[in-house]
Motif scaffolding. Structure first.
Motif, short mmCIF file in Angstrom:
data_model
loop_
_atom_site.label_atom_id
_atom_site.label_comp_id
_atom_site.label_asym_id
_atom_site.label_seq_id
_atom_site.Cartn_x
_atom_site.Cartn_y
_atom_site.Cartn_z
N ASP A 199 25.80 42.76 -34.79
CA ASP A 199 24.42 43.49 -34.97
C ASP A 199 23.66 42.42 -35.80
O ASP A 199 22.30 42.20 -35.61
CB ASP A 199 24.54 44.66 -35.42
CG ASP A 199 25.46 45.40 -34.77
OD1 ASP A 199 26.67 45.14 -34.82
OD2 ASP A 199 24.96 46.61 -34.43
N THR A 234 20.43 48.92 -36.30
CA THR A 234 21.76 48.48 -37.36
C THR A 234 21.79 49.56 -38.24
O THR A 234 23.03 50.09 -38.46
CB THR A 234 21.76 47.16 -37.51
OG1 THR A 234 21.72 46.41 -36.47
CG2 THR A 234 23.13 46.96 -38.38
N ARG A 235 20.88 49.61 -39.16
CA ARG A 235 20.92 50.47 -40.40
C ARG A 235 21.16 51.78 -39.70
O ARG A 235 22.10 52.68 -40.42
CB ARG A 235 19.69 50.47 -41.22
CG ARG A 235 19.53 49.07 -41.89
CD ARG A 235 18.42 49.27 -42.92
NE ARG A 235 18.04 47.85 -43.43
CZ ARG A 235 16.81 47.15 -42.78
NH1 ARG A 235 16.27 47.64 -41.84
NH2 ARG A 235 16.66 45.94 -43.38
N ARG A 259 22.07 53.31 -36.78
CA ARG A 259 23.50 53.31 -36.12
C ARG A 259 24.94 53.21 -37.03
O ARG A 259 25.70 54.07 -36.74
CB ARG A 259 23.59 52.25 -34.86
CG ARG A 259 24.55 52.68 -33.85
CD ARG A 259 24.61 51.61 -32.86
NE ARG A 259 24.67 50.35 -32.97
CZ ARG A 259 23.75 49.48 -32.94
NH1 ARG A 259 22.52 50.04 -32.62
NH2 ARG A 259 23.63 48.25 -33.26
N ARG A 260 24.74 52.28 -37.98
CA ARG A 260 26.02 52.14 -38.51
C ARG A 260 25.93 52.39 -40.07
O ARG A 260 26.97 52.49 -40.59
CB ARG A 260 26.41 50.51 -38.77
CG ARG A 260 26.58 49.93 -37.03
CD ARG A 260 27.14 48.48 -37.27
NE ARG A 260 27.48 47.85 -36.04
CZ ARG A 260 28.61 47.95 -35.28
NH1 ARG A 260 29.57 48.92 -35.93
NH2 ARG A 260 28.81 47.57 -34.07
N ILE A 309 24.92 50.95 -42.74
CA ILE A 309 25.10 49.73 -43.65
C ILE A 309 23.61 48.92 -43.84
O ILE A 309 23.15 48.84 -42.88
CB ILE A 309 26.20 48.84 -43.03
CG1 ILE A 309 25.89 48.15 -41.83
CG2 ILE A 309 27.69 49.63 -43.00
CD1 ILE A 309 26.98 47.22 -41.33
N ARG A 355 28.07 41.28 -39.13
CA ARG A 355 28.56 41.83 -37.82
C ARG A 355 27.66 41.29 -36.77
O ARG A 355 26.77 40.52 -37.10
CB ARG A 355 28.39 43.38 -37.83
CG ARG A 355 29.13 44.16 -39.07
CD ARG A 355 28.80 45.75 -39.03
NE ARG A 355 29.52 46.26 -40.08
CZ ARG A 355 30.59 46.96 -39.96
NH1 ARG A 355 30.91 47.15 -38.47
NH2 ARG A 355 31.31 47.69 -40.72
#
Length: 633
Positions: A390, A445-446, A448-449, A451, A388
């Motif tokens: 990000d 990123t971890r 917020r998403r 993943i 992504r």
């Protein structure tokens, strides 16, 4: 990861799988890419710790009572004389101008391999990383020159050009996503631009006292290397000898040896394994096994070497030395800055220092991130599957770790000890800040998403459906082996023997499923053969045609395929009609889409109870995997 789709037919997760995956996840993500790229990434990541230790050791020694001895050691002269010809440099220059030529030679080899058989071989795959690499060069330089627009400090703009691949990959392993193979490959591709620009800058901007005669000798040596590569010379010795000649001539000609190393590496082509050479190597090995004499052993050894391209053999030989010996020695020779007596205070108030920090930390993030965003908007390329924007921003932040190339340019750009100290401090601070910034981006990123993967899928996306899939063995077997194959692929043809052994060994406990993945870019008849198998299945002859297609994998023209249908007593007219029917094409396309969604990129690719097999797919490996699932079940 989200729960896997499908039923137990697709390979439902079983107790203990996540524990094993957690322990082996680093190995798994490495094995998802080609062997040369795996080796490159693994070596770079592992060497980053040694590189860090060398840099810290140099700083500690340079700021201790051994400081004078440290500097005196690196200024010790060493001369090599042959008759009246003498090449004399101090030890630091032997490292920077001598050993580092092998470092840049290795980089050149990797760039050529990526352009020939790797991520850069197709424009659609190369567009974004190349654009990101350009942004990661231009924006840092502009920021540096805004801070240092004139004077001697302006000469150091090349310091912010490069990215240290070893440090970057090492930092990514620590602060990046748990599974990041696809992101690693993207970052490796974009550092190609950094490396090429850095070498050009060193050669053009920071060379002096040019000797045209010596440079002509170097050019002739490089031209001879190109000629050898053009004629397919596979022995490494001639290339190494010509590289030595070109290096000496370049050093005497006043141009930094990095140019010679990079150009020489770019001249040596890489290629995919030639099945004929692989078969020849196998035959030679069998001859040695039957008659283990020295001469037969030598022939077997040469056969194996010839089957692997010169580019990849040289990379395999050099990469451990450059990563674990040469680059750490370089760091130890160049990172030792004496920060006492106000040097650190002066550096922290110097525009030169902050220009380097801003160029590397901010410039790389903005340049790479902005270039990728622009490329996506203009549809100049696509991000790798699983990656992504990000993730790109996190990787862009880590690209601010300039270290090796940056320190090399520091020594070339500045004659004044104070300026060198300021720039070196800037490089070191930028490395720390870039790592911290990358960690923050990945952590965000971890959160917020939700993943933690920038990687290919590792589980079978499309469940096995007995009403659609081609199944050999017990339809209700507890073990499922799925293969994505290409009928024109010689390695798939050999894998048929493996699957037969496994079906015999596991009996009613195993079912084997074949799905199509025709590699049309390299196999011109692969799509035809896949449709032929499906056309034969319309007359209940899929597996018979499957076996015949693999038996004739090296000759699958339309005429041959039609004759195979006749040999099977099929209605050839109906077979040929079905060959081009939309239903058959749709059936093959379904398998291709399933392969894409499941992370299969080459053939053969196997899945055991829905989990993609990472690495080897020989009988022993697959037996062990199936047995482990059998024991858990």
């Amino acid at each position: 990861m989200p729960p896997e789709r499908g039923s137990p037919d697709a390979g439902a997760r079983i107790p203990g799988d996540w524990t094993r995956q957690s322990r082996a996840r680093a190995k798994d993500m490495m094995n998802q890419v080609s062997a040369p790229a795996r080796a490159y990434v693994r070596t770079e990541s592992a060497s980053s710790l040694l590189l860090l230790i060398s840099a810290v050791a140099a700083l500690l020694i340079a700021n201790s009572s051994w400081s004078a001895a440290y500097e005196q050691w690196w200024h010790t002269d060493l001369a090599v004389a042959v008759g009246d010809a003498t090449l004399s440099m101090d030890l630091r220059h032997w490292v920077n101008d001598g050993l580092m030529v092998l470092f840049f030679f290795s980089i050149g080899l990797e760039v050529r391999r990526e352009a020939s058989v790797g991520e850069l071989r197709r424009p659609g795959h190369a567009g974004l990383p190349l654009l990101a690499g350009i942004g990661g060069v231009v924006v840092p330089v502009l920021i540096y020159l805004i801070v240092n627009p004139s004077g001697d400090a302006a000469r150091g703009w090349g310091v912010v050009v490069g990215t240290d691949t070893a440090f970057m990959l090492g930092a990514l392993a620590i602060v990046g996503p748990t599974w990041a193979t696809q992101l690693r490959l993207f970052l490796l591709a974009l550092t190609v631009v950094d490396d090429l620009v850095a070498v050009a800058v060193i050669a053009i901007v920071y060379s002096h006292d040019i000797d045209p005669a010596m440079l002509s000798v170097a050019a002739i040596a490089l031209a001879m290397m190109a000629l050898l590569a053009y004629h397919g010379t596979w022995r490494a010795g001639p290339y190494v000898g010509l590289l030595l000649v070109a290096w000496v001539a370049t050093v005497l000609g006043g141009v930094h040896a990095s140019l010679t190393g990079m150009v020489a590496g770019l001249l040596i082509a890489a290629r995919a394994p030639d099945p004929r050479l692989v078969e020849d190597a196998l035959e030679r090995y069998r001859s040695f096994r039957q008659s283990p004499l020295p001469r037969a052993g030598r022939r077997a050894q040469l056969g194996v070497r010839r089957a692997v391209s010169t580019n990849e053999r040289l990379q395999t030989a050099l990469h451990p030395w450059t990563s674990f010996v040469i680059v750490p020695i370089f760091a130890f020779a160049n990172a030792g800055v004496d920060l006492r007596d106000g040097v650190l205070t002066a550096a922290l108030t110097s525009p030169l220092t902050w220009g380097v920090i801003a160029g590397l930390v901010i410039g790389k993030l903005v340049g790479i991130g902005g270039a990728v965003a622009l490329g996506l908007r203009l549809r100049l390329g696509v991000l790798p599957q699983g990656v992504r924007v990000d993730h790109i921003l996190g990787g862009a932040a880590l690209s601010g770790i300039g270290f090796t190339v940056s320190l090399l340019i520091v020594g070339l750009a500045f004659d004044d000890a104070g300026s060198r100290a300021d720039a070196t401090v800037g490089v070191l601070i930028a490395a720390v800040l870039s790592t911290a910034l990358g960690r923050c981006v990945f952590a965000a990123t971890r959160r917020r998403r939700g993943i933690d993967s920038a990687d290919l899928p590792r589980h079978l996306d499309e469940p096995v459906d007995p009403s659609v899939d081609h199944i050999r063995g017990n339809i209700d077997a507890p073990l499922t082996l799925v293969e994505y194959g290409d009928f024109e692929c010689p390695f798939c043809a050999r894998a048929t023997g493996v699957t037969r052994e496994l079906l015999t060994r596991f009996g009613d406990d195993l079912r084997y499923v074949f799905r199509h993945l025709p590699l049309t870019e390299i196999h011109s008849h692969a799509a035809l053969a896949a449709r032929a198998a499906e056309a034969a299945s319309r007359q209940d002859a899929f597996w018979s045609m499957h076996d015949l297609l693999f038996a004739h994998h090296d000759d699958l023209t339309l005429e041959v395929v039609a004759s195979l249908a006749a040999d099977l007593d099929l209605d050839v007219t109906a077979f040929l009609d079905d060959l081009d029917s939309p239903d058959v094409e749709e059936r093959v396309a379904r398998d291709i889409a399933s392969a894409e969604a499941s992370g299969a990129r080459g053939t053969p690719t196997f899945f055991v109870n829905g989990q993609r097999v990472i690495g080897a797919h020989d009988t022993q490996t697959l037996t062990a995997l199936l047995t482990s699932h059998q024991s858990v079940g």
